[in-house]
Write a protein that holds these residues in place. Structure first.
Motif, mmCIF file in Angstrom:
data_model
loop_
_atom_site.group_PDB
_atom_site.id
_atom_site.type_symbol
_atom_site.label_atom_id
_atom_site.label_comp_id
_atom_site.label_asym_id
_atom_site.label_seq_id
_atom_site.Cartn_x
_atom_site.Cartn_y
_atom_site.Cartn_z
ATOM 1 N N ASP A 324 0.844 -1.202 0.000
ATOM 2 C CA ASP A 324 0.000 0.000 0.000
ATOM 3 C C ASP A 324 0.879 1.251 0.000
ATOM 4 N N GLU A 325 0.276 2.360 -0.462
ATOM 5 C CA GLU A 325 1.066 3.579 -0.734
ATOM 6 C C GLU A 325 1.921 4.028 0.446
ATOM 7 N N SER A 326 1.302 4.021 1.673
ATOM 8 C CA SER A 326 2.070 4.568 2.796
ATOM 9 C C SER A 326 3.231 3.646 3.154
ATOM 10 N N SER A 327 3.032 2.335 3.017
ATOM 11 C CA SER A 327 4.149 1.415 3.284
ATOM 12 C C SER A 327 5.255 1.624 2.269
ATOM 13 N N LEU A 328 4.849 1.852 1.015
ATOM 14 C CA LEU A 328 5.856 2.090 -0.029
ATOM 15 C C LEU A 328 6.677 3.336 0.289
ATOM 16 N N ASP A 329 5.974 4.401 0.711
ATOM 17 C CA ASP A 329 6.700 5.630 1.068
ATOM 18 C C ASP A 329 7.674 5.384 2.208
ATOM 19 N N GLN A 330 7.198 4.643 3.207
ATOM 20 C CA GLN A 330 8.070 4.332 4.352
ATOM 21 C C GLN A 330 9.283 3.514 3.903
ATOM 22 N N ALA A 331 9.034 2.553 3.032
ATOM 23 C CA ALA A 331 10.118 1.685 2.561
ATOM 24 C C ALA A 331 11.167 2.504 1.809
ATOM 25 N N LEU A 332 10.687 3.434 0.962
ATOM 26 C CA LEU A 332 11.631 4.265 0.200
ATOM 27 C C LEU A 332 12.430 5.179 1.133
ATOM 28 N N ASN A 333 11.752 5.709 2.156
ATOM 29 C CA ASN A 333 12.466 6.526 3.151
ATOM 30 C C ASN A 333 13.545 5.717 3.844
ATOM 31 N N TYR A 334 13.160 4.486 4.210
ATOM 32 C CA TYR A 334 14.115 3.605 4.893
ATOM 33 C C TYR A 334 15.352 3.367 4.016
ATOM 34 N N LEU A 335 15.118 3.098 2.743
ATOM 35 C CA LEU A 335 16.251 2.858 1.825
ATOM 36 C C LEU A 335 17.127 4.096 1.709
ATOM 37 N N ASN A 336 16.432 5.245 1.570
ATOM 38 C CA ASN A 336 17.165 6.503 1.448
ATOM 39 C C ASN A 336 18.056 6.762 2.651
ATOM 40 N N GLU A 337 17.564 6.355 3.844
ATOM 41 C CA GLU A 337 18.333 6.615 5.060
ATOM 42 C C GLU A 337 19.456 5.607 5.275
ATOM 43 N N SER A 338 19.295 4.419 4.720
ATOM 44 C CA SER A 338 20.408 3.473 4.816
ATOM 45 C C SER A 338 21.423 3.873 3.748
ATOM 46 N N LYS A 339 22.493 3.095 3.579
ATOM 47 C CA LYS A 339 23.561 3.558 2.687
ATOM 48 C C LYS A 339 23.276 3.261 1.218
ATOM 49 N N VAL A 340 22.000 3.192 0.891
ATOM 50 C CA VAL A 340 21.635 2.822 -0.471
ATOM 51 C C VAL A 340 21.188 4.068 -1.218
ATOM 52 N N ASN A 341 21.701 4.223 -2.423
ATOM 53 C CA ASN A 341 21.300 5.341 -3.259
ATOM 54 C C ASN A 341 20.043 4.928 -4.033
ATOM 55 N N VAL A 342 18.943 5.659 -3.855
ATOM 56 C CA VAL A 342 17.668 5.237 -4.441
ATOM 57 C C VAL A 342 17.217 6.216 -5.506
ATOM 58 N N LYS A 343 16.779 5.675 -6.632
ATOM 59 C CA LYS A 343 16.181 6.550 -7.644
ATOM 60 C C LYS A 343 14.914 5.905 -8.173
ATOM 61 N N GLU A 344 13.804 6.647 -8.102
ATOM 62 C CA GLU A 344 12.562 6.092 -8.617
ATOM 63 C C GLU A 344 12.531 6.264 -10.134
ATOM 64 N N ILE A 345 12.040 5.240 -10.822
ATOM 65 C CA ILE A 345 12.071 5.269 -12.282
ATOM 66 C C ILE A 345 10.678 5.093 -12.846
ATOM 67 N N ASN A 346 10.306 5.967 -13.768
ATOM 68 C CA ASN A 346 9.039 5.815 -14.466
ATOM 69 C C ASN A 346 9.308 5.107 -15.789
ATOM 70 N N LEU A 347 9.024 3.810 -15.805
ATOM 71 C CA LEU A 347 9.394 3.000 -16.980
ATOM 72 C C LEU A 347 8.660 3.446 -18.238
ATOM 73 N N LYS A 348 7.491 4.059 -18.050
ATOM 74 C CA LYS A 348 6.680 4.372 -19.227
ATOM 75 C C LYS A 348 7.266 5.502 -20.062
ATOM 76 N N ASP A 349 7.882 6.456 -19.390
ATOM 77 C CA ASP A 349 8.418 7.539 -20.221
ATOM 78 C C ASP A 349 9.892 7.824 -19.990
ATOM 79 N N GLU A 350 10.540 6.981 -19.224
ATOM 80 C CA GLU A 350 11.938 7.266 -18.959
ATOM 81 C C GLU A 350 12.798 6.067 -19.314
ATOM 82 N N VAL A 351 13.668 6.253 -20.261
ATOM 83 C CA VAL A 351 14.578 5.169 -20.590
ATOM 84 C C VAL A 351 15.949 5.465 -19.998
ATOM 85 N N ASN A 352 16.298 6.735 -20.015
ATOM 86 C CA ASN A 352 17.609 7.094 -19.473
ATOM 87 C C ASN A 352 17.572 7.141 -17.949
ATOM 88 N N VAL A 353 18.560 6.519 -17.318
ATOM 89 C CA VAL A 353 18.605 6.576 -15.854
ATOM 90 C C VAL A 353 19.711 7.514 -15.412
#
Ligand SMILES: Nc1ncnc2c1ncn2[C@@H]1O[C@H](COP(=O)(O)OP(=O)(O)O)[C@@H](O)[C@H]1O
Ligand SMILES: [Mg+2]
Length: 353
Positions: A324-353
């Protein structure tokens, strides 16, 4: 970083060519410090100014502005004779080998020794030991036309080492070679670095070459160095778009995203898609498990690439996350705070990362 450890220092280098009516500034305000024992990579696309920059190191190219200091000597202040002697301390190899076709392997390597004080027998002994060093014992009497590309480059390397240089510059030396031969030549350069203590500067447009042997990297674009750092920082935390492009091409994630796009698969992948880059301890599985345990978020691995660079794990993952949306937000925050570099990708219109 103490000054004495620097074997090559380029300070605020500009190189401007006067090409008919217009001026071309091939190198713009570049400062680089190469330390003794480094395998220093300069990466950039064709036309970025790499060859011009490295020709400045032995003053084959005089800079329009700036200082060139090699081994504590300011080369721009030397008299011609002193400069010739300083240049012997810097060997160079090129993409097209630049061997003399009318001379045998032995004589090609002997050639740079013509002005030295060594006796004839000392020269011959020196050439034989260089031939052995680069693994060409059986080919000493052959001519360049009888050799493979990899063997020709070995001859060029031996010739570049004839005057016992402390610095070896490789300008796209593996660009004309197949991948297996490229790896063999890079291994040889790495061995020379370790066994003879030679500092190596490698110019290339291939991240795979940099990845295989360099400890430091400078990225060039349009005459400028846009990013510089250790191999790990360049791979783990690339900052500039061009650096990211080089890293993404080398980890193959660019290919995967293009394939997803071209095959029209974007609509079939549910959830939010994120790209994770991480260094060191983190590994795929615990990350994915903890996302589920902590947040009830299910992670589907679309792509992952893990490699060891300088004894450190460098990982990249493409995940689709559902929950669910709020869990996803929490999960992304958690990743961001750990030593992991996170980038959200919109597959439909973004090919370049
Ligand atoms: N002798 C020269 N005269 C005029 N322009 C030059 C000369 N050498 C290089 N250039 C220009 O300088 C730029 C950088 O070239 P170069 O250093 O060869 O790049 P790279 O090695 O990264 O491909 C290019 O635009 C090239 O055309
Ligand atoms: Mg070049």
């Amino acid at each position: 970083m103490s000054e004495e450890n620097n074997i090559v220092q380029l300070k605020n280098i500009d190189v401007t060519f006067h090409d008919g009516e217009k001026d071309v500034t091939a190198v713009k305000n570049v400062s680089i410090n190469v330390e003794k024992g480094d395998i220093f990579g300069v990466i950039g696309y064709s036309g970025a100014g790499k060859s011009t920059l490295v020709r400045v190191i032995n003053l084959l190219q005089k800079p329009t502005k700036g200082e060139v200091i090699v081994n504590g000597q300011n080369l721009t202040e030397l008299k011609p004779k002193e400069l010739r002697s300083a240049r012997r301390n810097i060997g160079m190899i090129f993409q097209h080998f630049n061997l003399m076709n009318s001379l045998s392997v032995f004589d090609n390597i002997l050639f740079p020794l013509r002005d030295t004080k060594l006796s004839k027998s000392e020269r011959k002994a020196k050439v034989s030991s260089l031939i052995n060093l680069v693994g060409l014992d059986e080919h000493a009497k052959k001519y360049p036309s009888q050799l493979s590309g990899g063997q020709k480059q070995r001859v060029a390397i031996a010739r570049a080492l004839a005057n016992d240089p402390e610095v070896l510059i490789s300008d796209e030396a593996t660009s004309a070679l197949d991948p297996k031969t490229t790896t063999e030549i890079l291994d040889l350069l790495s061995r020379l670095n370790k066994e003879l203590g030679i500092t190596v500067v490698i110019i290339t447009h291939e991240m795979d070459a940099v990845k295989q042997i360099c400890n430091r990297v400078a990225v060039m674009e349009k005459g400028s160095v846009i990013e510089e750092g250790s191999l790990l920082s360049i791979f783990g935390q690339p900052k500039q778009q061009l650096t990211k492009d080089f890293v993404n091409t080398s980890t193959r994630i660019s290919n995967v995203l293009e394939e997803i796009h071209e095959a029209g698969l974007a609509n079939q992948i549910s959830g939010r898609v994120v790209q994770l880059n991480y260094l060191g301890e983190s590994t795929n599985e615990p990350l994915v498990v903890s996302l589920y345990k902590r947040f009830g978020v299910e992670a589907n691995i679309l792509f992952s690439n893990i490699e060891q660079l300088q004894n450190t794990t460098v990982g990249i993952m493409l995940l689709s996350l559902t929950g669910d949306e709020s869990s996803l937000d929490q999960a992304l925050n958690y990743l961001n705070e750990s030593k992991v570099n996170v980038k959200e990708i919109n597959l439909k219109d973004e090919v370049n990362v």
